[in-house]
Scaffold this motif. Sequence first.
Motif, mmCIF file in Angstrom:
data_model
loop_
_atom_site.group_PDB
_atom_site.id
_atom_site.type_symbol
_atom_site.label_atom_id
_atom_site.label_comp_id
_atom_site.label_asym_id
_atom_site.label_seq_id
_atom_site.Cartn_x
_atom_site.Cartn_y
_atom_site.Cartn_z
ATOM 1 N N ALA A 124 0.822 -1.211 0.000
ATOM 2 C CA ALA A 124 0.000 0.000 0.000
ATOM 3 C C ALA A 124 0.860 1.265 0.000
ATOM 4 O O ALA A 124 0.377 2.350 0.362
ATOM 5 N N ALA A 125 2.121 1.161 -0.448
ATOM 6 C CA ALA A 125 3.015 2.330 -0.410
ATOM 7 C C ALA A 125 2.526 3.458 -1.297
ATOM 8 O O ALA A 125 2.764 4.641 -1.007
ATOM 9 N N ASP A 126 1.811 3.092 -2.388
ATOM 10 C CA ASP A 126 1.302 4.127 -3.285
ATOM 11 C C ASP A 126 -0.130 4.519 -2.979
ATOM 12 O O ASP A 126 -0.744 5.287 -3.729
ATOM 13 N N GLY A 127 -0.669 4.021 -1.868
ATOM 14 C CA GLY A 127 -2.061 4.316 -1.510
ATOM 15 C C GLY A 127 -2.248 5.713 -0.976
ATOM 16 O O GLY A 127 -1.274 6.446 -0.699
ATOM 17 N N PRO A 128 -3.492 6.131 -0.808
ATOM 18 C CA PRO A 128 -3.800 7.493 -0.361
ATOM 19 C C PRO A 128 -3.293 7.801 1.038
ATOM 20 O O PRO A 128 -2.917 8.960 1.326
ATOM 21 N N ALA A 129 -3.264 6.804 1.906
ATOM 22 C CA ALA A 129 -2.806 7.075 3.271
ATOM 23 C C ALA A 129 -1.333 7.507 3.275
ATOM 24 O O ALA A 129 -0.959 8.494 3.924
ATOM 25 N N CYS A 130 -0.471 6.792 2.543
ATOM 26 C CA CYS A 130 0.959 7.147 2.514
ATOM 27 C C CYS A 130 1.186 8.451 1.760
ATOM 28 O O CYS A 130 2.066 9.254 2.137
ATOM 29 N N GLN A 131 0.414 8.683 0.700
ATOM 30 C CA GLN A 131 0.565 9.929 -0.044
ATOM 31 C C GLN A 131 0.178 11.133 0.805
ATOM 32 O O GLN A 131 0.677 12.246 0.585
ATOM 33 N N THR A 132 -0.701 10.926 1.779
ATOM 34 C CA THR A 132 -1.073 12.004 2.699
ATOM 35 C C THR A 132 -0.053 12.167 3.813
ATOM 36 O O THR A 132 0.275 13.292 4.218
ATOM 37 N N LEU A 133 0.455 11.048 4.302
ATOM 38 C CA LEU A 133 1.331 11.094 5.469
ATOM 39 C C LEU A 133 2.722 11.633 5.143
ATOM 40 O O LEU A 133 3.252 12.491 5.872
ATOM 41 N N LEU A 134 3.358 11.150 4.075
ATOM 42 C CA LEU A 134 4.765 11.486 3.846
ATOM 43 C C LEU A 134 5.026 12.984 3.692
ATOM 44 O O LEU A 134 6.003 13.495 4.268
ATOM 45 N N PRO A 135 4.217 13.731 2.947
ATOM 46 C CA PRO A 135 4.491 15.181 2.852
ATOM 47 C C PRO A 135 4.371 15.914 4.178
ATOM 48 O O PRO A 135 4.940 17.007 4.341
ATOM 49 N N ALA A 136 3.636 15.335 5.138
ATOM 50 C CA ALA A 136 3.434 15.997 6.428
ATOM 51 C C ALA A 136 4.562 15.711 7.415
ATOM 52 O O ALA A 136 4.623 16.354 8.474
ATOM 53 N N LEU A 137 5.451 14.799 7.083
ATOM 54 C CA LEU A 137 6.537 14.466 8.004
ATOM 55 C C LEU A 137 7.543 15.610 8.095
ATOM 56 O O LEU A 137 7.845 16.263 7.086
ATOM 57 N N PRO A 138 8.099 15.863 9.293
ATOM 58 C CA PRO A 138 9.025 16.995 9.466
ATOM 59 C C PRO A 138 10.430 16.658 8.971
ATOM 60 O O PRO A 138 10.794 15.497 8.775
ATOM 61 N N ALA A 139 11.209 17.711 8.779
ATOM 62 C CA ALA A 139 12.604 17.527 8.387
ATOM 63 C C ALA A 139 13.465 17.075 9.557
ATOM 64 O O ALA A 139 14.486 16.411 9.356
ATOM 65 N N ASP A 140 13.053 17.400 10.781
ATOM 66 C CA ASP A 140 13.817 17.015 11.968
ATOM 67 C C ASP A 140 12.936 16.235 12.921
ATOM 68 O O ASP A 140 11.749 16.546 13.106
#
Length: 251
Positions: A124-140
């Motif tokens: 499910a790496a290309d699913g909507p949940a991961c597409q939403t989560l990854l951009p929200a992750l912080p740089a630190d």
Amino acid sequence: MADSTPEDRDEATAPDDTAAADAISSDAEPTSDDSPSSGEDVHPEPAVEPGLADDTDSDADDSDSGDEDSDDADLESHHSPALIATAVALPVVLIVAVLVAAFIALRAPVEREPLALGPVPAPAADGPACQTLLPALPADLGDYTKSTLVEPAPPATRAWQLPDGGDPITLRCGLDRPLEFNRASPLTVIDGVKWFQIRDEVGKTGTWFAVDRETYIALTVPDGSGTSGVQTVSDIITANLPAREPTPGEL
């Protein structure tokens, strides 16, 4: 009386002439005491006027006095307060510059090598949940900063490392349900997210699985890295992905 002949007159006058010649010769030749020896030269010393001698001595004294004044001026210039201050300040400035350069070098970020991560099954790496989560992750994540991954990087994966490298914190999204997760597995709730943890005693890491979202999310943290990473990711999951009831495997 008989008249004298010329010869008689010459004889009578001859002794007188001889005596006169001797007298003239004696007056013309100097005596041995008054005449210089033949090997010596006579050089009369020039007469020095008293005034000239005094002037020469005065000029020499003035010259010596001028040299002493010049030497004193040179010593004063060499030991002037400004020169001494400069001599004292220069080493201090150099030491401060070295310390500042060392401090900057220590504070400067270290250029890390790209991090290589192996692939794991993530359907499910290309699913909507991961597409939403990854951009929200912080740089630190606390003291850990985002790492560059070696390409081709596994899909839906992020990693963070300390500035000088070392074991990373990694996040993988879209995974299958862990085989170890079943109805008897203990769960830990952190900021609204239910986590199931698997320990790796050999690698000295703990992998936390978020088991109450649309897909499984794994966060692997090295021992000693603290709990700030898990707390930060929990807040982001809670803010971006809706919760649902876990579906553990059978015993």
